[in-house]
Structures are given as C-alpha cells and as structure tokens.
Design a protein around this motif. Structure first.
Motif, mmCIF file in Angstrom:
data_model
loop_
_atom_site.group_PDB
_atom_site.id
_atom_site.type_symbol
_atom_site.label_atom_id
_atom_site.label_comp_id
_atom_site.label_asym_id
_atom_site.label_seq_id
_atom_site.Cartn_x
_atom_site.Cartn_y
_atom_site.Cartn_z
ATOM 1 N N SER A 82 12.546 3.176 7.356
ATOM 2 C CA SER A 82 12.819 3.739 6.026
ATOM 3 C C SER A 82 11.548 3.936 5.201
ATOM 4 C CB SER A 82 13.799 2.856 5.253
ATOM 5 O OG SER A 82 13.229 1.595 4.983
ATOM 6 N N ALA A 83 10.447 3.286 5.583
ATOM 7 C CA ALA A 83 9.200 3.436 4.834
ATOM 8 C C ALA A 83 8.031 3.105 5.753
ATOM 9 C CB ALA A 83 9.179 2.509 3.622
ATOM 10 N N PHE A 84 6.905 3.814 5.536
ATOM 11 C CA PHE A 84 5.699 3.574 6.318
ATOM 12 C C PHE A 84 4.506 3.575 5.381
ATOM 13 C CE2 PHE A 84 2.308 4.545 9.394
ATOM 14 C CZ PHE A 84 2.601 3.607 10.376
ATOM 15 N N LEU A 85 3.525 2.782 5.720
ATOM 16 C CA LEU A 85 2.349 2.604 4.879
ATOM 17 C C LEU A 85 1.487 3.856 4.770
ATOM 18 C CD1 LEU A 85 -0.459 1.283 7.001
ATOM 19 C CD2 LEU A 85 1.845 0.896 7.845
ATOM 20 N N PRO A 86 0.735 3.989 3.687
ATOM 21 C CA PRO A 86 -0.257 5.074 3.609
ATOM 22 C C PRO A 86 -1.436 4.733 4.520
ATOM 23 C CG PRO A 86 -0.389 3.708 1.657
ATOM 24 C CD PRO A 86 0.768 3.195 2.472
ATOM 25 N N TYR A 87 -2.076 5.760 5.074
ATOM 26 C CA TYR A 87 -3.237 5.505 5.925
ATOM 27 C C TYR A 87 -4.212 6.668 5.863
ATOM 28 C CZ TYR A 87 -0.716 8.352 9.387
ATOM 29 O OH TYR A 87 -0.043 9.353 10.028
ATOM 30 N N GLY A 88 -5.416 6.399 6.308
ATOM 31 C CA GLY A 88 -6.525 7.350 6.262
ATOM 32 C C GLY A 88 -7.753 6.585 5.817
ATOM 33 N N SER A 89 -8.874 7.244 5.703
ATOM 34 C CA SER A 89 -10.115 6.563 5.344
ATOM 35 C C SER A 89 -10.217 6.348 3.836
ATOM 36 C CB SER A 89 -11.319 7.385 5.824
ATOM 37 O OG SER A 89 -12.512 6.692 5.529
ATOM 38 N N LYS A 90 -10.548 5.130 3.475
ATOM 39 C CA LYS A 90 -10.790 4.779 2.076
ATOM 40 C C LYS A 90 -11.983 3.826 2.070
ATOM 41 C CE LYS A 90 -8.427 2.952 -1.982
ATOM 42 N NZ LYS A 90 -7.163 2.398 -2.475
ATOM 43 N N ARG A 91 -12.974 4.137 1.247
ATOM 44 C CA ARG A 91 -14.200 3.331 1.199
ATOM 45 C C ARG A 91 -14.400 2.752 -0.198
ATOM 46 N NH1 ARG A 91 -18.066 5.185 5.366
ATOM 47 N NH2 ARG A 91 -17.010 6.753 6.610
ATOM 48 N N ASP A 134 3.021 -1.900 4.803
ATOM 49 C CA ASP A 134 4.312 -2.251 5.383
ATOM 50 C C ASP A 134 5.046 -1.093 6.039
ATOM 51 O OD1 ASP A 134 3.924 -4.813 4.409
ATOM 52 O OD2 ASP A 134 5.037 -4.438 2.560
ATOM 53 N N LEU A 135 5.600 -1.371 7.210
ATOM 54 C CA LEU A 135 6.605 -0.533 7.838
ATOM 55 C C LEU A 135 7.920 -1.252 7.574
ATOM 56 C CD1 LEU A 135 6.747 0.912 11.421
ATOM 57 C CD2 LEU A 135 8.608 -0.456 10.529
ATOM 58 N N VAL A 136 8.877 -0.564 6.972
ATOM 59 C CA VAL A 136 10.174 -1.169 6.668
ATOM 60 C C VAL A 136 11.227 -0.467 7.503
ATOM 61 C CG1 VAL A 136 11.863 -1.667 4.848
ATOM 62 C CG2 VAL A 136 9.417 -1.689 4.307
ATOM 63 N N CYS A 137 12.100 -1.270 8.123
ATOM 64 C CA CYS A 137 13.180 -0.709 8.931
ATOM 65 C C CYS A 137 14.430 -1.562 8.779
ATOM 66 C CB CYS A 137 12.767 -0.611 10.398
ATOM 67 S SG CYS A 137 12.213 -2.154 11.143
ATOM 68 N N ALA A 138 15.592 -0.956 9.055
ATOM 69 C CA ALA A 138 16.835 -1.727 9.072
ATOM 70 C C ALA A 138 16.718 -2.772 10.172
ATOM 71 C CB ALA A 138 18.024 -0.804 9.332
#
Length: 153
Positions: free
Chosen positions: A44-53, A78-82
């Motif tokens: 139901s939800a997945f974390l943001p990702y990519g390069s951050k400095r 967080d990855l959220v799932c049932a």
C-alpha cells in the motif's frame, strides 16, 4: 536517466524481491543475471528513493561560510503491506530482516519502466491495532546503491 513521457501513476506497480544479487549493479548486470524475483503482495505504500546529499558547511572565523556536497544517500523508509503471512514475497521480507545480507528489489511500473534496487531490510513490524483497520506489516528498507532504471521497451 530515462524519463516518463507523460504523468505516471503508481497504480498497478509491482514490487518484488530476491535474495540473489546481480552480476554488476547496472542495467547489463541485472539483465544478464538470472535472478528470480518474488512479488510482494498487497503493498500500500513504498518509500521515496533516489540520490540525496547533505550540504557540508565550514564556518571560518573570517570570511564566508564554505559549502560542499556530501556523500549520496539513496534512501530509506517504509514499505507497508497488508499482513498476509502466507504471501511468498512477505516471507522473503521477513527472512531479509533477520539476515545481514543485501537483497535485490525490482519495481515494475505500469508503463513497463523497471527500477532495480540493492537493499537491506532492517525492520518487520506488525501495525498497531485500531478498530476497523486492516492488519499491516511495515518493512524498514535501506537502499544501498544508486537505483538502476531500465526504460520501458
């Protein structure tokens, strides 16, 4: 990096995981490695990702503040799932939390674009209870290398 040609939705995105690692951490490495991915059900939800400095700062007594870019961080969250204990992808997430090993994730977007991630799973928690709410699991995921993006074919 390839880009979408129109606004994109996360609806129908497929999240999958594998204990196998690629031959190399680029498109050819993921493509030439025979990795079997297992779909994670009911995400139901997945974390943001990519390069951050971070921006590093030095404050001299005289003169202007000096700044430089720090090391890249590719994301964690967080990855959220049932909560479906029999779901094969969730079984792998649970095992990954207990392991110090890196895992591979494959995210397939509805337009066919694929993102490959090198991850550590550092949490596997059951949600708190609330009347009328579904039971969920939260996997704390850290992305260890730059995401590899493969354009839709």
């Amino acid at each position: 990096m390839p880009a979408h040609t129109a606004a994109a939705s996360f609806t129908d995105t497929i999240y999958a995981i594998s204990a196998s690692l690629p031959a190399s951490y680029d498109a050819s490495g993921y493509g030439s490695t025979n990795i079997t991915y297992t779909t994670i059900g009911k995400v139901s939800a997945f974390l943001p990702y990519g390069s951050k400095r971070p921006i590093n700062k030095f404050n001299p007594i005289a003169g202007a503040v000096e700044k430089s870019k720090g090391s890249p961080d590719y994301g964690e969250g967080d990855l959220v799932c049932a909560d479906v204990p029999a779901d094969a992808g969730q079984v792998i997430l649970k095992a990954a939390e207990a392991s110090p090993n890196h895992y591979s994730m494959k995210i397939t977007y509805p337009d066919g674009e694929v993102h490959y991630l090198d991850v550590l799973v550092a949490g596997w928690e059951l949600s708190g209870s609330k009347e009328g709410e579904f039971m969920t699991r939260t996997a704390m995921i850290g992305i260890c290398k730059a995401p590899v993006v493969v354009a839709a074919s």
